[in-house]
Design an enzyme around this catalytic site. Structure first.
Site, PDB file in Angstrom:
ATOM      1  N   GLU A 112       0.948  -1.344   0.150  1.00  0.00           N
ATOM      2  CA  GLU A 112      -0.102   0.069   0.104  1.00  0.00           C
ATOM      3  C   GLU A 112       0.884   1.189  -0.009  1.00  0.00           C
ATOM      4  OE1 GLU A 112      -3.225  -0.014   2.887  1.00  0.00           O
ATOM      5  OE2 GLU A 112      -3.424  -2.068   2.635  1.00  0.00           O
ATOM      6  N   HIS A 237      -9.415   9.341   2.844  1.00  0.00           N
ATOM      7  CA  HIS A 237      -8.955   8.256   2.089  1.00  0.00           C
ATOM      8  C   HIS A 237      -9.049   8.715   0.459  1.00  0.00           C
ATOM      9  CE1 HIS A 237      -8.172   4.272   0.048  1.00  0.00           C
ATOM     10  NE2 HIS A 237      -8.087   4.056   1.188  1.00  0.00           N
ATOM     11  N   ARG A 283      -1.061   8.880   1.477  1.00  0.00           N
ATOM     12  CA  ARG A 283      -2.541   9.342   1.200  1.00  0.00           C
ATOM     13  C   ARG A 283      -3.060  10.787   1.322  1.00  0.00           C
ATOM     14  NH1 ARG A 283      -5.503   4.897   5.032  1.00  0.00           N
ATOM     15  NH2 ARG A 283      -5.013   3.316   3.667  1.00  0.00           N
ATOM     16  N   HIS A 344     -11.722   9.423   6.607  1.00  0.00           N
ATOM     17  CA  HIS A 344     -11.536   8.151   6.732  1.00  0.00           C
ATOM     18  C   HIS A 344     -10.840   7.614   8.068  1.00  0.00           C
ATOM     19  CE1 HIS A 344     -10.410   3.948   5.645  1.00  0.00           C
ATOM     20  NE2 HIS A 344      -9.039   4.321   5.857  1.00  0.00           N
ATOM     21  N   ARG A 379      -1.265   9.174   9.062  1.00  0.00           N
ATOM     22  CA  ARG A 379      -1.110   7.683   9.190  1.00  0.00           C
ATOM     23  C   ARG A 379      -0.641   6.856   8.050  1.00  0.00           C
ATOM     24  NH1 ARG A 379      -4.712   2.748   8.801  1.00  0.00           N
ATOM     25  NH2 ARG A 379      -6.147   4.703   8.092  1.00  0.00           N
TER      26      ARG A 379
HETATM   27  P1  FAD Z   1     -13.958   0.343  16.162  1.00  0.00           P
HETATM   28  O1  FAD Z   1     -13.479  -0.693  15.331  1.00  0.00           O
HETATM   29  O2  FAD Z   1     -14.431   1.283  15.136  1.00  0.00           O
HETATM   30  O3  FAD Z   1     -14.619  -0.131  17.181  1.00  0.00           O
HETATM   31  C1  FAD Z   1     -15.247   0.875  18.107  1.00  0.00           C
HETATM   32  C2  FAD Z   1     -16.493   0.180  18.836  1.00  0.00           C
HETATM   33  O4  FAD Z   1     -16.948   1.364  19.917  1.00  0.00           O
HETATM   34  C3  FAD Z   1     -17.567  -0.041  17.989  1.00  0.00           C
HETATM   35  O5  FAD Z   1     -17.967  -1.518  18.553  1.00  0.00           O
HETATM   36  C4  FAD Z   1     -18.656   0.893  18.248  1.00  0.00           C
HETATM   37  O6  FAD Z   1     -19.975   0.589  18.199  1.00  0.00           O
HETATM   38  C5  FAD Z   1     -18.128   1.056  20.084  1.00  0.00           C
HETATM   39  N1  FAD Z   1     -18.871   2.419  20.361  1.00  0.00           N
HETATM   40  C6  FAD Z   1     -18.410   3.759  19.688  1.00  0.00           C
HETATM   41  N2  FAD Z   1     -19.115   4.519  20.556  1.00  0.00           N
HETATM   42  C7  FAD Z   1     -19.850   4.015  21.777  1.00  0.00           C
HETATM   43  C8  FAD Z   1     -20.737   4.427  22.769  1.00  0.00           C
HETATM   44  N3  FAD Z   1     -20.799   5.731  22.931  1.00  0.00           N
HETATM   45  N4  FAD Z   1     -21.221   3.507  23.696  1.00  0.00           N
HETATM   46  C9  FAD Z   1     -20.853   2.054  23.279  1.00  0.00           C
HETATM   47  N5  FAD Z   1     -19.872   1.694  22.270  1.00  0.00           N
HETATM   48  C10 FAD Z   1     -19.472   2.594  21.526  1.00  0.00           C
HETATM   49  N6  FAD Z   1      -6.919   0.065   9.254  1.00  0.00           N
HETATM   50  C11 FAD Z   1      -5.919  -0.705   8.844  1.00  0.00           C
HETATM   51  O7  FAD Z   1      -4.855  -0.802   9.721  1.00  0.00           O
HETATM   52  N7  FAD Z   1      -5.806  -1.442   7.856  1.00  0.00           N
HETATM   53  C12 FAD Z   1      -7.141  -1.522   7.007  1.00  0.00           C
HETATM   54  O8  FAD Z   1      -7.081  -2.031   5.925  1.00  0.00           O
HETATM   55  C13 FAD Z   1      -8.064  -0.514   7.182  1.00  0.00           C
HETATM   56  N8  FAD Z   1      -9.146  -0.235   6.188  1.00  0.00           N
HETATM   57  C14 FAD Z   1     -10.176   0.451   6.581  1.00  0.00           C
HETATM   58  C15 FAD Z   1     -11.381   0.444   5.878  1.00  0.00           C
HETATM   59  C16 FAD Z   1     -12.444   1.380   6.245  1.00  0.00           C
HETATM   60  C17 FAD Z   1     -13.548   1.150   5.548  1.00  0.00           C
HETATM   61  C18 FAD Z   1     -12.244   1.830   7.400  1.00  0.00           C
HETATM   62  C19 FAD Z   1     -13.466   2.546   7.801  1.00  0.00           C
HETATM   63  C20 FAD Z   1     -11.217   2.023   8.283  1.00  0.00           C
HETATM   64  C21 FAD Z   1      -9.941   0.955   7.932  1.00  0.00           C
HETATM   65  N9  FAD Z   1      -9.092   1.131   8.549  1.00  0.00           N
HETATM   66  C22 FAD Z   1      -8.111   0.136   8.436  1.00  0.00           C
HETATM   67  C23 FAD Z   1      -9.141   1.763   9.978  1.00  0.00           C
HETATM   68  C24 FAD Z   1      -9.259   0.873  11.158  1.00  0.00           C
HETATM   69  O9  FAD Z   1     -10.347  -0.339  10.687  1.00  0.00           O
HETATM   70  C25 FAD Z   1      -9.761   1.522  12.272  1.00  0.00           C
HETATM   71  O10 FAD Z   1      -8.855   2.465  12.547  1.00  0.00           O
HETATM   72  C26 FAD Z   1      -9.716   0.484  13.537  1.00  0.00           C
HETATM   73  O11 FAD Z   1     -10.609  -0.707  13.026  1.00  0.00           O
HETATM   74  C27 FAD Z   1     -10.248   0.812  14.790  1.00  0.00           C
HETATM   75  O12 FAD Z   1     -10.580   0.129  15.829  1.00  0.00           O
HETATM   76  P2  FAD Z   1     -11.230   0.315  17.157  1.00  0.00           P
HETATM   77  O13 FAD Z   1     -11.390  -0.900  17.869  1.00  0.00           O
HETATM   78  O14 FAD Z   1     -10.202   1.487  17.714  1.00  0.00           O
HETATM   79  O15 FAD Z   1     -12.336   1.019  16.756  1.00  0.00           O
HETATM   80  C1  SIN Z   2      -7.252   0.408   2.585  1.00  0.00           C
HETATM   81  O1  SIN Z   2      -7.666  -0.775   2.183  1.00  0.00           O
HETATM   82  O2  SIN Z   2      -7.076   1.288   1.703  1.00  0.00           O
HETATM   83  C2  SIN Z   2      -7.571   1.003   3.904  1.00  0.00           C
HETATM   84  C3  SIN Z   2      -6.223   0.758   4.749  1.00  0.00           C
HETATM   85  C4  SIN Z   2      -6.133   1.671   5.825  1.00  0.00           C
HETATM   86  O3  SIN Z   2      -7.008   2.613   6.090  1.00  0.00           O
HETATM   87  O4  SIN Z   2      -5.106   1.479   6.765  1.00  0.00           O
END
Ligand code: FAD
Ligand code: SIN
Length: 533
Positions: A112, A237, A283, A344, A379
């Site tokens: 990437e 993104h 990015r 993103h 990032r």
């Molecule tokens: P999340 O996975 O968002 O979890 C947050 C949780 O908190 C959820 O369960 C939500 O419901 C809960 N929550 C929120 N507010 C409250 C509240 N008030 N009360 C109770 N629960 C609550 N990163 C990478 O490293 N590689 C990738 O390939 C990549 N691809 C991505 C593609 C997309 C489409 C997106 C949107 C993001 C991508 N990212 C990627 C970023 C990555 O997915 C996120 O940064 C990461 O998953 C965040 O994890 P987290 O556990 O911190 O939050």
């Molecule tokens: C992607 O697959 O392009 C998302 C990867 C990331 O947000 O880290």
């Protein structure tokens, strides 16, 4: 009221990784605002970056992270994450995560933007859903973990909030959470509280994030008095599908890793004009280039051309993207995919140390809600899933010691004082303000900023916040109202942080200060007092 050892808010990769570690020694309660599967994690496509191949090195991964971060990465956070990453990835594999393998049976490593080599473990293009599946299954079956779905955390309970004024021995002791079905606000008290609430993409009109990403954790931490860092660095993104029915479906950067080229409507490639790494430039550079192209041409989208790849490879490597595009009448093997940038990822958030400790004792924060210093001003792709696992592990270890070293808090946190009245005007107010905030953030606090636009955004957000404040305290709280209040506060915090950074660096680009200024190379830190709270 429920008492437990660890109250974890959020069921994404950060919250569930933490819960599984903490549950080895203690009781863990996880609150999540929708179904436990729903999280940004579930939508991750590209994968998780880690030094895996013998030809790769920790130094190279560190260097790529530093370059993307535009001089603002915290060296220790980078060292920790990169060094401990491979062990955390091995744990995911032990938990049952099935990453894709090549014909030799070795893990297939993706490429990437910003990476100097192939180092991204992935499960086709549905890496996040595979990780979430394994974590939810393990946590749901763990005897020491209780997961409450459809419970929305509203406010943190701290010693200061119980006292009604700042106290010297402040400590997080629990959280109020709304049960949407009944409207009841419950109290969950714990020895430690862990914010794992993810990002805030929904603050912007166009975002790759699902509806849960309303910055609730950011807002709760701010209100509780935590220090927030680098909130101006919002990652856009470059490539989300442009289609009226696609709701900003992400087109993974991994496609450009397999040779995808960005083209104008007339078919000419353009990234060579913007950066030597062309389509695999960091990015921020690609997103700004597309923004400029669109403004100059007046077109609705640019196009990502994958037609150099053959059908079997595309179907095997990108099954989800291929299927989604086909559903919408776009055959990516035959025709370029229309794409636009969208909000993103939040690089900023609750400031934490190397153990995930926030500035409030007993309050940990992990995952996208944090500012660990790893990402600096931008990032590196696929570093966020990694950061979430690494800091969940560290925070769980630290919290165990914290609980051993501190008495259980005994504060009788007061029950939530519910207002019974519903206001018929509320729905109109919420819908209108929700739309206004997201549009104004997109137009005035987006990929390209200026001081004038930021000041205009500030004036409007202040009015919206006043209006929400009045509704919030006078009437029954609902999920819509709580989330609206949170996105408004997060928007305010982004605007104030952006105004403080009088230079362009990484994701923050302003027309008034187009150059990077080395004298200003430090994080932006804000607290509620800076926002007038
Ligand atoms: P999340 O996975 O968002 O979890 C947050 C949780 O908190 C959820 O369960 C939500 O419901 C809960 N929550 C929120 N507010 C409250 C509240 N008030 N009360 C109770 N629960 C609550 N990163 C990478 O490293 N590689 C990738 O390939 C990549 N691809 C991505 C593609 C997309 C489409 C997106 C949107 C993001 C991508 N990212 C990627 C970023 C990555 O997915 C996120 O940064 C990461 O998953 C965040 O994890 P987290 O556990 O911190 O939050
Ligand atoms: C992607 O697959 O392009 C998302 C990867 C990331 O947000 O880290």
């Amino acid at each position: 009221m429920e008492r437990t050892d660890h109250v974890v808010i959020g069921s994404g990769i950060a919250g569930l990784s933490y819960a599984l570690k903490a549950a080895r020694h203690a009781r863990v309660t996880v609150l999540t605002k929708r179904d436990r599967q729903e999280a940004n994690t579930r939508y991750a496509q590209g994968g998780i970056a880690a030094v895996w191949h013998p030809a790769d090195s920790l130094d190279a991964h560190e260097e790529d992270t530093f370059v993307a971060g535009a001089g603002l990465c915290d060296a220790e956070a980078v060292r920790i994450t990169v060094a401990e990453g491979p062990d955390r990835v091995r744990e995911l594999i032990e938990l049952g995560v099935e990453f894709s393998r090549n014909e030799e049976g070795e893990y297939d490593l993706g490429m990437e933007g910003g990476h100097s080599g192939r180092r991204i473990l992935h499960a086709g293009d549905i890496t996040g859903s595979e990780i979430q599946r394994a974590l939810v299954s393990a946590a749901s079956n763990h005897p020491n973990i209780t997961i409450h779905d459809h419970l929305l955390a509203v406010n943190l309970i701290t010693r200061s909030s119980v006292a009604g004024q700042p106290v010297d021995d402040d400590r997080a002791i629990g959280v109020y959470a709304l049960e949407e079905a009944t409207g009841i606000v419950h109290r969950f008290l714990g020895q430690v509280v862990v914010l794992a609430t993810g990002g805030f993409g929904k603050v912007y009109l166009y975002t790759s994030n699902p509806d849960v990403a309303t910055g609730d954790g950011h807002a709760m931490a701010l209100r509780a008095g935590a220090r927030m860092g680098n909130m101006e660095f919002v990652q856009f993104h470059p490539t989300c599908l442009y289609h009226p029915h696609a709701k900003s479906f992400l087109i993974s950067e991994a496609l450009r890793g397999e040779g995808g080229r960005l083209r104008r409507a007339d078919g000419t490639a353009f990234m060579q004009q913007y950066h030597p790494l062309k389509d695999l430039a960091p990015r921020d550079i690609v997103a700004r280039a597309i923004d400029k192209e669109l403004k100059e041409s007046g077109d609705d989208s640019v196009f990502l051309d994958m037609t150099h790849l053959d059908r079997p490879f595309v179907e095997e490597r990108f099954p989800n993207i291929h299927a989604r595009c086909l559903q919408l009448g776009i055959d990516m093997v035959e025709q370029p995919i229309p794409v636009v940038p969208a909000a993103h990822y939040a690089c900023g958030g609750v400031v934490v140390d190397e153990h995930g400790c926030s500035s409030i004792p007993g309050l940990y924060a992990i995952g996208e809600v944090t500012c660990t210093g790893l990402h600096g001003a931008n990032r590196l792709a696929s570093n966020s899933l990694l950061e979430a696992c690494v800091y969940a592990h560290r925070a769980a270890a630290h919290a165990k010691t914290f609980i051993e070293d501190n008495d259980e808090p005994e504060e009788p946190a007061t029950a939530w004082n519910s207002q019974n009245a519903r206001n018929p005007e509320e729905l109109v107010m919420v819908t209108h303000n929700w739309e206004e905030i997201r549009r104004l953030m997109w137009n005035y606090v987006g990929i390209v900023r200026s001081t004038k636009r930021l000041i205009r955004a500030r004036a409007r957000i202040d009015l919206v916040i006043q209006e929400i404040h009045q509704y919030y305290w006078d009437f029954t709280i609902t999920r819509d109202l709580i989330e609206l209040r949170n996105i408004a506060l997060v928007a305010k915090c982004i605007i104030e942080s952006a105004l403080l950074r009088r230079e362009s660096r990484g994701l923050h680009y302003t027309l008034d200060y187009p150059e990077t200024n080395e004298a200003l190379r430090k994080p932006t830190i804000l607290t509620r007092a800076d926002l007038g709270l």
